[in-house]
Every structure is written in C-alpha cells, then in structure tokens.
Design a protein around this motif. Structure first.
Motif, mmCIF file in Angstrom:
data_model
loop_
_atom_site.group_PDB
_atom_site.id
_atom_site.type_symbol
_atom_site.label_atom_id
_atom_site.label_comp_id
_atom_site.label_asym_id
_atom_site.label_seq_id
_atom_site.Cartn_x
_atom_site.Cartn_y
_atom_site.Cartn_z
ATOM 1 N N ALA A 1 0.707 -1.354 -0.057
ATOM 2 C CA ALA A 1 -0.023 -0.059 -0.029
ATOM 3 C C ALA A 1 0.835 1.099 0.159
ATOM 4 N N ASP A 2 1.895 1.231 0.858
ATOM 5 C CA ASP A 2 2.895 2.248 0.808
ATOM 6 C C ASP A 2 3.445 2.647 -0.510
ATOM 7 N N ASN A 3 3.970 1.485 -1.109
ATOM 8 C CA ASN A 3 4.730 1.623 -2.464
ATOM 9 C C ASN A 3 3.518 2.174 -3.226
ATOM 10 N N GLN A 4 2.428 1.846 -3.331
ATOM 11 C CA GLN A 4 1.470 1.979 -4.441
ATOM 12 C C GLN A 4 1.039 3.809 -4.417
ATOM 13 N N ALA A 5 1.067 4.155 -2.825
ATOM 14 C CA ALA A 5 0.691 5.625 -2.796
ATOM 15 C C ALA A 5 2.130 6.443 -3.137
ATOM 16 N N ALA A 6 3.183 5.878 -2.678
ATOM 17 C CA ALA A 6 4.312 6.530 -2.906
ATOM 18 C C ALA A 6 4.579 6.792 -4.500
ATOM 19 N N THR A 7 4.361 5.970 -5.276
ATOM 20 C CA THR A 7 4.437 6.316 -6.863
ATOM 21 C C THR A 7 3.372 7.079 -7.465
ATOM 22 N N GLN B 1 2.752 9.886 -5.910
ATOM 23 C CA GLN B 1 3.015 11.306 -5.674
ATOM 24 C C GLN B 1 4.119 11.766 -6.191
ATOM 25 N N ARG C 1 9.312 9.896 -14.498
ATOM 26 C CA ARG C 1 7.884 10.332 -13.967
ATOM 27 C C ARG C 1 7.874 11.928 -13.666
ATOM 28 N N PHE D 1 4.795 -4.293 -7.179
ATOM 29 C CA PHE D 1 5.133 -4.127 -8.803
ATOM 30 C C PHE D 1 5.881 -5.262 -9.245
ATOM 31 N N CYS E 1 7.727 5.142 -9.735
ATOM 32 C CA CYS E 1 8.814 5.753 -9.481
ATOM 33 C C CYS E 1 8.837 6.143 -8.206
ATOM 34 N N PHE E 2 9.916 6.110 -7.378
ATOM 35 C CA PHE E 2 9.968 6.681 -5.886
ATOM 36 C C PHE E 2 11.018 7.562 -5.410
ATOM 37 N N ALA F 1 10.184 6.921 0.193
ATOM 38 C CA ALA F 1 9.631 8.201 0.671
ATOM 39 C C ALA F 1 7.896 8.157 0.376
ATOM 40 N N ASN F 2 7.201 8.739 1.504
ATOM 41 C CA ASN F 2 5.966 8.612 1.045
ATOM 42 C C ASN F 2 5.383 10.041 1.742
ATOM 43 N N ARG G 1 5.829 3.030 8.069
ATOM 44 C CA ARG G 1 6.065 4.488 7.939
ATOM 45 C C ARG G 1 6.373 5.141 9.085
#
Lengths: 79, 156
Positions: free
Chosen positions: A52-58, A60, B6, B28, B58-59, B97-98, B137
C-alpha cells in the motif's frame, strides 16, 4: 480485538474453514500453522502495508517547485 | 542511457545506475529494471528509483541514515542469501519516501522494508527486515514509527 490464550499444539478455528495452530515458541517468536482453503491469501501485515505504501508513493509526483519546498524543510531540520 | 522519468522528463543516466530487480518491488512484481538517479534542489541531492520500462513506478528515496541516524537493519539469512552477501554492510540501503498527509512535515520513509542494492551483482530487492520496532511509515519529523530505542544488534 479478541485475545485468546493457547498452548503449543492447541488451535482455533475461524469461520468453518480456517484453522490456526500454535506450532512452537522460541523467545519472543511464535510459529503459527494455518490450514485454509487455497483461494484465501495469507500475507504478513508488514507486506500488505508495504504494498500500500509503495502504491501511494509512486502516485506522488512532485515537480521542481515542490522539491524546492521539501529541500528547504530538510535544510531547516538539519540546522 | 536516456531514461523517461515520472517527474522530470528525459534524464540521462550511466549504465551502472541500472539495477535488475529479479522479484520486482512489492506490489510491482513485473517491474524488473530500475535506475537510480540524483537530482539537486537548493543544494540538496535527492535520489529516485525509477522504473526503466515505464514512467511509473517511480519512488523518491532516502538513505535511511540521513533521517534515522541510529538505523540498524537486521536481515534474515534467507534475504542475505538472496542478495548474495554475508553482511548488511555490503549492500546499499535505500528507503522509499511517502507523504501520508498534506504537508512535507509528514514525510515518511519505509524503514521496515528497505530497497537494498548489491553494486557487485547490479541487482536490487525490496526486503522486510526483522527489526521488531521498525514500522512501514517512520515519520522522522513527527517522531512516529518506532517504539523506544530497542531491537537487538545484528549478529550473524
């Protein structure tokens, strides 16, 4: 949350088709055996949270102006 | 090579910035090739992990020690074997990061599941650490995501 005490070798049943058995303990680790139908997915919660964190991060996408703002924040925190 | 990113259009990267991810990234699993590139804003270097085949995933990534100076990753033996190393020091650790909220102050990094790169084999993986105190997190500016100092020293 329901909390149930179980000894090694004891189990509990969820609905009528998932059986959870305490297999062994060692220090602060507990080994758990799960009998469930094949179509039920069983994942460690850290993995579900990471997906879930990866999906949200990409999602942004931050442009140059946003990144300048973030850089300013990091600078102020590193003082 | 030329990389379609991205956030910044085409960015040129060296071939040694490309890493093969045999298992993809969690969520992914089909994305097997990523590039690490750097971009500077206001004299601060930021790192990105960019899928090579597509502009996403992309992160934005951080070296964990920049935001968590006491970071002590504990890897399982299986993950060590998969990464072909005997020690965590042989790997490059990066955290995704998020921004769970509206403000940059809420920046979080995933200290529980870092991305590790093996520079020798040019491969990367996302792994789940054994540190019981680490959360997905960790919010360095809010002090959220890790219970009090704890966790054992890594011992092999």
């Amino acid at each position: 949350m329901l909390v149930v005490s179980r000894k090694i070798g004891e189990s509990l049943v969820i609905a009528d088709n998932i059986k959870v058995t305490i297999v062994a303990t060692s220090g602060d680790k507990v080994s758990i055996g799960i009998d469930a139908p094949r179509d039920i997915s069983i994942l460690r919660s850290e993995l579900v949270e990471t997906i879930a964190d990866n999906q949200a991060a990409t999602r942004q996408s931050l442009g140059a102006e946003d990144m300048k703002g973030l850089a300013a924040l990091l600078k102020s925190k590193n003082k | 090579m030329e990389l379609n990113t991205r956030d910044f259009g085409v960015v040129s990267v060296e071939n040694d910035a490309i890493f093969n991810f045999p298992e993809g990234i969690f969520g992914f699993e089909d994305c097997k090739l990523f590039a690490v590139f750097e971009k500077k804003f206001e004299d601060i270097s930021f790192l990105y992990l960019q899928n090579v085949e597509n502009i996403t995933p992309c992160f934005l990534i951080f070296e964990p020690w920049d935001l968590h100076p006491g970071y002590k990753p504990q890897m399982s033996k299986e993950d060590m074997r998969a990464c072909e190393v005997n020690d965590t020091e042989e790997l490059i650790f990066l955290t995704i990061a998020n921004f769970p909220g509206d403000s940059f102050e809420e920046l979080s990094i995933n200290i529980k599941s870092p991305v590790v790169l093996n520079a020798k084999t040019r491969t990367g993986r996302q792994i789940i650490l054994q540190n019981p105190d680490y959360r997905v997190r960790f919010q360095p500016f809010l002090g959220v995501g890790e219970t009090a100092e704890g966790g054992k020293q890594e011992c092999l």
